[in-house]
Design an enzyme around this catalytic site. Structure first.
Site, PDB file in Angstrom:
ATOM      1  N   TYR A 172     -45.555 -24.444  14.580  1.00 52.67           N
ATOM      2  CA  TYR A 172     -46.209 -23.175  14.566  1.00 52.67           C
ATOM      3  C   TYR A 172     -47.237 -23.386  13.087  1.00 52.67           C
ATOM      4  CZ  TYR A 172     -45.808 -18.441  13.134  1.00 52.67           C
ATOM      5  OH  TYR A 172     -46.087 -16.542  12.782  1.00 52.67           O
ATOM      6  N   TYR A 181     -53.420 -15.037  16.943  1.00 52.06           N
ATOM      7  CA  TYR A 181     -52.116 -15.258  16.067  1.00 52.06           C
ATOM      8  C   TYR A 181     -50.968 -13.805  16.265  1.00 52.06           C
ATOM      9  CZ  TYR A 181     -49.241 -14.866  11.510  1.00 52.06           C
ATOM     10  OH  TYR A 181     -47.523 -15.110  11.306  1.00 52.06           O
TER      11      TYR A 181
END
Ligand SMILES: [Zn+2]
Lengths: 419, 178
Positions: A299, A349
């Site tokens: 991530y 995102y």
């Protein structure tokens, strides 16, 4: 009773490869979707169902997560003609994806439903800014946040930065080493037609971009976009009837936390993150180790989050994350590429679902790059990773996703290419 | 013990609304001590450990019994960030401002090696105003700091950190390389 930290090596095997991800879908990554989170979620789930070859009557579970900034399963399922045998909409941000995949496995195992669609839908640029500007900046500062926001310490970058700086102090990690995460992901994004930012950048571009909060430059931080993403989980048995090569779930851990997860700084080393606690359980459940993994999805809310997790899950020795991310390993063509879509730093995102979506496509050998599509409908990958080219990892068999919520909390997922 | 005598405190600080709810007994007590320029933390009546931040039970033994205890506001910077891009508009005139994570001398390394009471705060002047750039540039990991308070309103002051002029400072505290 045995202490919880004494892992039974036998446990974790019972559900190994019993469940699979059979469908993935998303909307485009934009700034200004011009529509609601409900409309985007419906499109993403519909795309994932079409990808899997599932009709509305073949999906009966739904899970979503949000920071109270999104639509709910009841609206999305109704728009799609899905009657639910199970649904929950939970609070959560990064690292919720892998945790919800584990929950989906559990509810199917419990007989509560058969097939679960998981979505995250967010107008992360045009409505609720994750970085904390806009609506979140004017909310009153109350309770626990009196010890944080009052100090002008509120955005994820600001809150995590002391861990990042301390890693530099503890191990000599340099800004230039960590900047390679952005460089690698920008190379990957340049081969991803979906990516919001598809220009390749250099280490100098990253460390030369304006400082946000030390040690984070602008280009160390992810982008804010409007987007929805979805994945569909079902049993490996049902997966055989779906359209795609299944991504078999070998092991999952969800929202594993450090002690004092409220802000984690009271228990050091603060340069160690939740992955340190999650790793033994993840690798036990998956019955593989980091050395077996072909492609990672660590991530990238920030360049540092990718580095810290790869290190604490054991892809390199503790303290050597700076070298690991800068020695070529994580680039396409390297030994173990990370975030081949470009991730949150470049593609867009979506609070982590997208990184699982990407690894599912990698395991299918169907990365949606610009390589030509053959007569069989499959991409003819060239494995030429130059700009605008291929982004498929050759012969990808095993993937690992490392989800990040905060330094104190994370989740992870190992998948294997099915037959 | 719950009290029903608290009043919700609402005050403006640098453009933010700070609110200490009437039901938030622990924060009411914490900030009342701060308003008197005393730093008090909760000390567990059962295991004797002091905790930070404010909580409703002991982080080590789960006991709900505690006593507010005076704690010396001295320590060393464990880590920090220096914010160049402020989110709150009223912080913008003060950039770069510093958020410090400070190891208190009290209870450092207890109950285990890597634990400490790590108390947050901005680097401020001795009178509690966000520190000027030259002060920010002099502080890093290892810097010795002492606690001061920024007065907000009745019943509410924020604990902050300022350079401890009387302490021996490290030769060159570790800072992000410029
Ligand atoms: Zn106790």
């Amino acid at each position: 009773m045995a202490q919880i930290d004494q892992l039974d090596p036998e446990l974790g095997a019972s559900l190994r490869e019993k469940y699979a991800i059979v469908g993935v879908g998303e909307t485009e990554y934009v700034r200004g979707s011009g529509t609601t989170t409900r409309a985007m979620a419906v499109r993403a789930v519909r795309n994932a169902m079409a990808d899997a070859g599932l009709e509305p009557g073949q999906v009966d579970g739904m899970l979503s997560y949000s920071g109270m900034d999104s639509t709910l399963s009841t609206f999305v399922s109704s728009d799609l003609g899905i009657r639910l045998n199970f649904y929950m909409d939970v609070l959560g941000g990064g690292s919720s994806t892998e945790a919800l995949i584990g929950i989906a496995m559990g509810v199917i195992e419990a007989g509560m439903c058969e097939t679960v669609a998981i979505f995250r839908s967010m107008n992360g640029h045009s409505q609720t800014r994750v970085g904390g500007t806009g609506a979140r900046a004017v909310a009153p500062v109350v309770s626990e946040f009196l010890h944080q926001r009052s100090y002008g310490w509120q955005s994820p970058g600001q809150l995590f930065a002391p861990s990042f700086l301390r890693h530099m102090y503890d191990y000599g990690t340099t800004p230039e080493q960590v900047a390679h995460v952005k460089v690698a992901h920008s190379h990957h994004a340049s081969n991803n037609p979906k990516a919001l930012y598809n220009n390749r950048v250099t280490v100098d571009d990253v460390v030369g971009s304006r400082m946000i909060c030390k040690p984070l430059h602008l280009l160390d931080c992810c982008v804010e976009t409007d987007n929805a993403t979805a994945i569909i989980v079902t049993s490996a048995a049902r997966a055989k009837d779906c359209r795609q090569v299944p991504a078999l779930i070998r092991g999952v851990v969800g929202r594993v936390s450090k002690p004092r997860a409220d802000l984690h700084y009271e228990t050091g080393p603060i340069s160690t993150v939740a992955g340190h606690y999650a790793a033994p359980r993840l690798w036990r459940n998956a019955d593989v180790g980091p050395e077996d993994i072909d492609v990672t999805g660590s991530y990238d809310a920030f360049t540092f989050t990718t580095m810290l997790q790869l290190e604490d899950y054991g892809f390199c020795k503790k303290g050597e994350g700076g070298d690991y991310v800068s020695n070529g390993t994580i680039f396409l063509g390297g030994k173990r590429p990370n975030n081949t879509s470009g991730g949150h730093l470049c593609e867009g995102y979506t609070h982590g679902v997208s990184m699982v979506v990407e690894n599912v496509r990698q395991l299918r050998h169907e990365a949606d790059d610009s390589c030509p599509i053959g007569p069989d409908g499959k991409r003819q990958h060239t494995y030429d990773y130059s700009e605008g080219g291929c982004r498929q990892v050759k012969d990808a068999e095993l993937s690992a996703n490392l989800g990040w919520a905060t330094p104190g909390t994370g989740s992870a997922l190992v998948m294997r290419r099915g037959a | 013990m719950s009290k029903l005598t608290n009043e919700t405190i609402v005050a403006d600080y640098l453009g933010m609304t700070l609110q200490v709810d009437s039901l938030d007994n622990e924060n009411q007590a914490y900030f009342a001590h701060c308003a008197a320029h005393n730093f008090h933390l909760q000390k567990c009546d059962d295991c004797g450990l002091i905790r930070y931040p404010v909580g409703t039970a002991c982080a080590w033994c789960a006991s709900g019994n505690f006593t507010w205890t005076p704690v010396e506001g001295k320590g060393a910077v464990h880590s920090y960030t220096e914010v160049a891009h402020a989110i709150q508009p009223a912080f913008k005139p003060y950039v770069p401002y510093m958020v410090l994570v400070v190891d208190l001398d009290t209870q450092k390394g207890a109950p285990t090696e890597h634990e400490a009471l790590r108390v947050f705060g901005n680097l401020v002047t001795p009178d509690g105003v966000l520190a000027p750039p030259e002060a920010v540039a002099s502080v890093g990991i290892g810097s010795r700091v002492r606690m001061v308070f920024t007065d907000i309103t009745d019943g509410l002051a924020m604990p902050q950190w300022t350079i401890d002029e009387d302490a021996e400072q490290p030769g060159s505290p570790w800072r992000y390389p410029e």
